[in-house]
Design a protein around this motif. Structure first.
Motif, PDB file in Angstrom:
ATOM      1  N   VAL A   1       0.653  -1.157  -0.163  1.00 49.55           N
ATOM      2  CA  VAL A   1      -0.083   0.096   0.044  1.00 49.55           C
ATOM      3  C   VAL A   1       0.954   1.362  -0.088  1.00 49.55           C
ATOM      4  CG1 VAL A   1      -1.549   1.323   1.339  1.00 49.55           C
ATOM      5  CG2 VAL A   1      -2.293  -0.921   1.081  1.00 49.55           C
ATOM      6  N   VAL A   2       0.762   2.212  -0.771  1.00 51.12           N
ATOM      7  CA  VAL A   2       1.274   3.567  -0.851  1.00 51.12           C
ATOM      8  C   VAL A   2       0.075   4.452  -0.253  1.00 51.12           C
ATOM      9  CG1 VAL A   2       2.031   5.450  -2.237  1.00 51.12           C
ATOM     10  CG2 VAL A   2       2.099   3.207  -3.090  1.00 51.12           C
ATOM     11  N   ALA A   3       0.484   5.287   1.013  1.00 54.48           N
ATOM     12  CA  ALA A   3      -0.242   6.042   1.405  1.00 54.48           C
ATOM     13  C   ALA A   3       0.275   7.727   1.549  1.00 54.48           C
ATOM     14  CB  ALA A   3      -0.345   5.971   3.088  1.00 54.48           C
ATOM     15  N   ILE A   4      -0.785   8.505   0.656  1.00 57.53           N
ATOM     16  CA  ILE A   4      -0.247   9.695   0.294  1.00 57.53           C
ATOM     17  C   ILE A   4      -0.906  10.798   1.051  1.00 57.53           C
ATOM     18  CG2 ILE A   4       0.060  11.393  -1.655  1.00 57.53           C
ATOM     19  CD1 ILE A   4      -0.156   8.954  -3.554  1.00 57.53           C
ATOM     20  N   GLY A   5      -0.219  11.864   1.682  1.00 60.15           N
ATOM     21  CA  GLY A   5      -1.114  12.878   2.259  1.00 60.15           C
ATOM     22  C   GLY A   5      -0.453  14.198   1.746  1.00 60.15           C
ATOM     23  N   ALA A   6      -1.834  15.139   1.629  1.00 62.45           N
ATOM     24  CA  ALA A   6      -1.488  16.427   0.716  1.00 62.45           C
ATOM     25  C   ALA A   6      -2.680  17.262   1.327  1.00 62.45           C
ATOM     26  CB  ALA A   6      -1.639  16.209  -0.637  1.00 62.45           C
ATOM     27  N   SER A   7      -2.131  18.618   1.306  1.00 62.55           N
ATOM     28  CA  SER A   7      -3.205  19.634   1.431  1.00 62.55           C
ATOM     29  C   SER A   7      -3.115  20.912   0.599  1.00 62.55           C
ATOM     30  CB  SER A   7      -2.977  20.106   2.886  1.00 62.55           C
ATOM     31  OG  SER A   7      -4.135  21.274   3.235  1.00 62.55           O
ATOM     32  N   THR A   8      -2.893  22.109   1.093  1.00 65.28           N
ATOM     33  CA  THR A   8      -2.868  23.146   0.216  1.00 65.28           C
ATOM     34  C   THR A   8      -1.776  22.839  -1.254  1.00 65.28           C
ATOM     35  OG1 THR A   8      -3.023  24.638   1.738  1.00 65.28           O
ATOM     36  CG2 THR A   8      -2.357  25.721  -0.189  1.00 65.28           C
ATOM     37  N   GLY A   9      -2.524  23.174  -2.264  1.00 66.67           N
ATOM     38  CA  GLY A   9      -1.646  22.448  -3.588  1.00 66.67           C
ATOM     39  C   GLY A   9      -1.676  21.165  -3.992  1.00 66.67           C
ATOM     40  N   GLY A  10      -2.369  20.303  -3.257  1.00 64.81           N
ATOM     41  CA  GLY A  10      -2.476  19.105  -3.250  1.00 64.81           C
ATOM     42  C   GLY A  10      -3.133  18.503  -4.658  1.00 64.81           C
ATOM     43  N   PRO A  11      -4.198  18.935  -5.007  1.00 65.22           N
ATOM     44  CA  PRO A  11      -4.663  18.508  -6.125  1.00 65.22           C
ATOM     45  C   PRO A  11      -3.959  18.405  -7.428  1.00 65.22           C
ATOM     46  CG  PRO A  11      -6.201  19.739  -5.102  1.00 65.22           C
ATOM     47  CD  PRO A  11      -4.888  20.004  -4.140  1.00 65.22           C
ATOM     48  N   ARG A  12      -3.200  19.493  -7.539  1.00 59.21           N
ATOM     49  CA  ARG A  12      -2.297  19.293  -8.662  1.00 59.21           C
ATOM     50  C   ARG A  12      -1.157  18.591  -8.735  1.00 59.21           C
ATOM     51  NH1 ARG A  12      -0.588  25.349 -11.104  1.00 59.21           N
ATOM     52  NH2 ARG A  12       0.009  24.051 -12.881  1.00 59.21           N
ATOM     53  N   ALA A  13      -0.566  18.549  -7.275  1.00 57.13           N
ATOM     54  CA  ALA A  13       0.413  17.396  -7.026  1.00 57.13           C
ATOM     55  C   ALA A  13      -0.036  16.054  -7.211  1.00 57.13           C
ATOM     56  CB  ALA A  13       1.098  17.833  -5.540  1.00 57.13           C
ATOM     57  N   LEU A  14      -1.243  15.747  -6.713  1.00 62.15           N
ATOM     58  CA  LEU A  14      -1.801  14.546  -6.952  1.00 62.15           C
ATOM     59  C   LEU A  14      -2.006  14.193  -8.398  1.00 62.15           C
ATOM     60  CD1 LEU A  14      -4.551  14.373  -4.098  1.00 62.15           C
ATOM     61  CD2 LEU A  14      -2.356  13.004  -4.099  1.00 62.15           C
ATOM     62  N   GLU A  15      -2.368  14.880  -9.145  1.00 63.40           N
ATOM     63  CA  GLU A  15      -2.408  14.867 -10.540  1.00 63.40           C
ATOM     64  C   GLU A  15      -1.071  14.349 -11.165  1.00 63.40           C
ATOM     65  OE1 GLU A  15      -3.359  17.860 -14.256  1.00 63.40           O
ATOM     66  OE2 GLU A  15      -4.957  17.781 -12.634  1.00 63.40           O
ATOM     67  N   ALA A  16      -0.155  15.076 -10.702  1.00 63.62           N
ATOM     68  CA  ALA A  16       1.015  14.840 -11.498  1.00 63.62           C
ATOM     69  C   ALA A  16       1.736  13.331 -11.033  1.00 63.62           C
ATOM     70  CB  ALA A  16       2.316  15.746 -10.864  1.00 63.62           C
ATOM     71  N   VAL A  17       1.303  12.913  -9.616  1.00 67.77           N
ATOM     72  CA  VAL A  17       1.735  11.795  -9.253  1.00 67.77           C
ATOM     73  C   VAL A  17       0.807  10.719  -9.822  1.00 67.77           C
ATOM     74  CG1 VAL A  17       2.300  10.287  -7.170  1.00 67.77           C
ATOM     75  CG2 VAL A  17       3.122  12.697  -7.038  1.00 67.77           C
ATOM     76  N   LEU A  18      -0.550  10.648  -9.521  1.00 71.56           N
ATOM     77  CA  LEU A  18      -1.201   9.463  -9.790  1.00 71.56           C
ATOM     78  C   LEU A  18      -1.281   9.226 -11.295  1.00 71.56           C
ATOM     79  CD1 LEU A  18      -4.240  10.080  -7.168  1.00 71.56           C
ATOM     80  CD2 LEU A  18      -2.121   8.775  -7.069  1.00 71.56           C
ATOM     81  N   LEU A  19      -1.315  10.265 -12.081  1.00 70.96           N
ATOM     82  CA  LEU A  19      -1.566  10.088 -13.499  1.00 70.96           C
ATOM     83  C   LEU A  19      -0.323   9.263 -13.977  1.00 70.96           C
ATOM     84  CD1 LEU A  19      -4.307  11.577 -13.294  1.00 70.96           C
ATOM     85  CD2 LEU A  19      -3.591  12.899 -15.194  1.00 70.96           C
ATOM     86  N   SER A  20       1.144   9.411 -13.301  1.00 71.11           N
ATOM     87  CA  SER A  20       2.270   8.996 -13.773  1.00 71.11           C
ATOM     88  C   SER A  20       2.405   7.616 -13.169  1.00 71.11           C
ATOM     89  CB  SER A  20       3.354   9.777 -13.291  1.00 71.11           C
ATOM     90  OG  SER A  20       3.222  11.157 -13.897  1.00 71.11           O
TER      91      SER A  20
END
Length: 343
Positions: A160-179
């Protein structure tokens, strides 16, 4: 210290006045101009050079998204969107965060109670954070088309990969998850600080372009390899001993629910050393204690670096706690996750 110059953009005269009054009552801010639509806003950014823009979504002549695209393309100024709590409003807001808005605020209904007091706390808190974000103008990002069809996930996740994010997170998640690759041999658990409805809109938007499946987590569903589960707004995402999703409304931890720390502690108790913990951009310290536990259990831990973080507070807290095996620029995190999961 000079107050942050603010441009308030909204087609409602009442909302412009409310937002202006809130800012001007706080010595950290000064509203230097108001605008009633996007065309007016773009002209006033040039004239007044604000340090922060609040931007309504629905406006005549040039709507919020179209205005935001022009701001991102032409100006180095952080933007906070003002969004309605509707399904359509949440979808537009998530798109705005992908385009380049730093954060968003949910607008209370004008006929419900004391609008000013309802808006005041979240507006000032988020504005203080957004004003710290260094933004650079440039091409407007576009969500890429899905290159391969998703395969149904059927295999229980051994990692399992566990990722935490807050401000600025949606763009960062897009960069990570889509790759991440379609054959990722791990499940991905995500805590992004967002209210209800917005987390589902985020999951649905990312799922349109990802090789792995991305969805809002549901109570009791099995945790499968090749699927990313995003914690619903106002619920902690935990892992049950039978490797299924458990959603709780236990009290907020460090003022947030969902909490990345709650998610990581729970996942680490079940998956132990078969864990990869990741902390992305965000304000506060959420996730640091969870990352410490993942590392203590023998898992791997990654943190986004300062140069690519909109707000470095969450990664910094994890790094200072000694819970980062690697500190990486955003564009290298997906490859690191893939490598660690393949071991």
């Amino acid at each position: 210290m000079e107050p942050v110059k603010v441009l308030v953009v909204d087609d409602s005269a009442l909302m412009r006045r409310i937002v202006k009054d809130i800012f001007n009552a706080d010595p950290r801010f000064k509203v230097v101009a108001i605008a009633r639509d996007g065309v007016d806003a773009l002209e006033k950014i040039i004239k007044f050079q604000p340090g922060l823009v609040t931007l309504d979504v629905e406006m005549p002549r040039l709507n919020g998204l179209a205005t935001l695209k022009e701001i991102v393309r032409r100006f180095d100024v952080p933007v906070i969107m003002l969004s309605s709590l509707t399904q359509q409003g949440s979808q537009v807001t998530v798109e705005a965060l992908s385009i380049g808005a730093v954060d968003f605020i949910t607008k209370p209904e004008l006929h419900h109670g004391n609008v000013k007091e309802t808006l005041k706390e979240q507006l000032l808190t988020k504005a203080a954070v957004a004003a710290q974000v260094k933004v650079q103008s440039g091409p407007v990002p576009v969500l890429p088309p899905k290159l391969v069809p998703q395969k149904p996930a059927v295999r229980s996740a051994a990692k399992v990969v566990a990722i935490g994010a807050s401000t600025g997170g949606p763009r960062a998640l897009e960069a990570v998850l889509l790759s991440l690759p379609q054959n990722l041999p791990a499940a991905v658990l995500v805590t992004q600080h967002m209210p209800p409805k917005f987390t589902k809109a985020l999951a649905d938007r990312l799922n349109k372009a990802a090789a792995i499946r991305i969805k809002e987590a549901e109570e009791g569903e099995p945790i499968l390899a090749g699927v990313a589960y995003i914690a619903p707004g106002n619920f902690h995402l935990e892992v049950a001993s039978d490797h299924t999703v458990r959603l709780t409304q236990d009290p907020p931890v460090q003022h947030v629910r969902p909490s990345a720390t709650v998610m990581m502690l729970s996942a680490a108790s079940v998956y132990g050393k078969q864990m990869v913990g990741v902390i992305l951009t965000g304000m506060g310290k959420d996730g640091a204690d969870g990352m410490v536990e993942i590392k203590r259990q023998g898992g791997s831990v990654l943190a986004q670096d300062e140069a690519t973080s909109a707000i470095f507070s969450m990664p910094r807290a994890a790094i200072q706690a000694g819970a980062a095996d690697q500190v990486l620029p955003l564009e290298k995190i997906a490859a690191a996750i893939t490598s660690l999961c393949g071991r």
